[in-house]
Design a protein around this motif. Sequence first.
Motif, short mmCIF file in Angstrom:
data_model
loop_
_atom_site.label_atom_id
_atom_site.label_comp_id
_atom_site.label_asym_id
_atom_site.label_seq_id
_atom_site.Cartn_x
_atom_site.Cartn_y
_atom_site.Cartn_z
N ASP A 118 6.55 7.60 0.04
CA ASP A 118 6.50 7.60 1.50
C ASP A 118 7.92 7.81 2.03
O ASP A 118 8.79 6.97 1.82
CB ASP A 118 5.94 6.26 1.99
CG ASP A 118 5.68 6.24 3.49
OD1 ASP A 118 6.06 7.20 4.18
OD2 ASP A 118 5.12 5.24 3.96
N ASP A 119 8.13 8.91 2.71
CA ASP A 119 9.46 9.23 3.23
C ASP A 119 9.91 8.27 4.32
O ASP A 119 11.09 8.18 4.62
CB ASP A 119 9.49 10.67 3.77
CG ASP A 119 9.29 11.69 2.66
OD1 ASP A 119 9.58 11.36 1.49
OD2 ASP A 119 8.84 12.81 2.96
N PRO B 94 14.48 3.89 0.37
CA PRO B 94 14.41 4.21 -1.06
C PRO B 94 14.19 2.94 -1.88
O PRO B 94 14.82 1.92 -1.67
CB PRO B 94 15.78 4.83 -1.35
CG PRO B 94 16.26 5.33 -0.03
CD PRO B 94 15.69 4.40 1.00
N GLY B 95 13.23 3.01 -2.81
CA GLY B 95 12.92 1.88 -3.68
C GLY B 95 11.94 0.89 -3.09
O GLY B 95 11.55 -0.06 -3.75
N ALA B 96 11.51 1.07 -1.84
CA ALA B 96 10.62 0.11 -1.18
C ALA B 96 9.15 0.35 -1.49
O ALA B 96 8.30 -0.43 -1.07
CB ALA B 96 10.84 0.13 0.33
N ILE B 97 8.81 1.40 -2.22
CA ILE B 97 7.41 1.68 -2.51
C ILE B 97 6.86 0.74 -3.58
O ILE B 97 5.66 0.56 -3.70
CB ILE B 97 7.21 3.16 -2.90
CG1 ILE B 97 5.72 3.56 -2.86
CG2 ILE B 97 7.78 3.47 -4.26
CD1 ILE B 97 5.16 3.68 -1.51
N GLY B 98 7.71 0.08 -4.38
CA GLY B 98 7.26 -0.78 -5.47
C GLY B 98 6.24 -1.83 -5.07
O GLY B 98 5.17 -1.92 -5.69
N PRO B 99 6.50 -2.66 -4.05
CA PRO B 99 5.50 -3.65 -3.65
C PRO B 99 4.20 -3.02 -3.17
O PRO B 99 3.12 -3.53 -3.44
CB PRO B 99 6.18 -4.42 -2.51
CG PRO B 99 7.63 -4.19 -2.69
CD PRO B 99 7.76 -2.84 -3.33
N HIS B 100 4.31 -1.90 -2.48
CA HIS B 100 3.11 -1.22 -2.00
C HIS B 100 2.26 -0.73 -3.16
O HIS B 100 1.04 -0.87 -3.14
CB HIS B 100 3.50 -0.06 -1.08
CG HIS B 100 4.26 -0.48 0.14
ND1 HIS B 100 3.73 -1.31 1.08
CD2 HIS B 100 5.51 -0.19 0.56
CE1 HIS B 100 4.61 -1.52 2.05
NE2 HIS B 100 5.71 -0.85 1.75
N LEU B 101 2.91 -0.17 -4.17
CA LEU B 101 2.18 0.29 -5.35
C LEU B 101 1.52 -0.87 -6.08
O LEU B 101 0.39 -0.74 -6.57
CB LEU B 101 3.11 1.04 -6.31
CG LEU B 101 3.46 2.47 -5.91
CD1 LEU B 101 4.47 3.05 -6.89
CD2 LEU B 101 2.22 3.34 -5.85
N LEU C 14 6.28 -8.09 -5.47
CA LEU C 14 5.70 -8.45 -4.17
C LEU C 14 6.45 -9.63 -3.56
O LEU C 14 6.73 -10.61 -4.25
CB LEU C 14 4.23 -8.82 -4.33
CG LEU C 14 3.25 -7.67 -4.44
CD1 LEU C 14 1.88 -8.19 -4.87
CD2 LEU C 14 3.14 -6.91 -3.14
N PRO C 15 6.78 -9.57 -2.28
CA PRO C 15 7.37 -10.73 -1.61
C PRO C 15 6.39 -11.90 -1.68
O PRO C 15 5.18 -11.71 -1.73
CB PRO C 15 7.57 -10.27 -0.17
CG PRO C 15 7.54 -8.79 -0.23
CD PRO C 15 6.68 -8.42 -1.39
#
Length: 166
Positions: free
Chosen positions: A111-112, A116-123, A147-148
Amino acid sequence: MDLDVDRDDLPAPRRAVPEGRRLARWLTDSIGNHQMRRAAIVLGFYRDGYWLRRFVQDPALSGTIEPTDPQVWQLVGGQYIVPPLNCTETPASINWDRIVDLLRTPGALGDDDLEPGAIGPHLAALEIAASLAVGHPVDLCHAARVLPPSDWREVVCRIENAADYV
């Protein structure tokens, strides 16, 4: 000028249902499998339906949510929006096979708009939902690390509810 108004007599302001929850409700109305319903709920509650909204709005992810009638989606300002809450006569489904295919190539889910690097929790949240729905393997240790804490508690609560029906 001071108006003497008893605030207890005023109607409570109506809070809008978050878009992700509205979309999850709409999807769960047509899903018969309890595990898939719980997976849709996980996606609806996770960050106001981040994934459900992306599946609707991002052309690269089209085909992930499939309404039987394409006229359901309304194009507003160049993006498709969630159907009205009373739109239960038009069933829809989540294409979990497509989601599992997308999880095999996580670059396609980037997701642009995120840092950068914030897609991890979403995945991690998407993998957990796919695991609930169709048994996609998920590394819970990794998910718990990325995940937080508040998101982790929310997802675990949804998993516990789903476990009652296994």
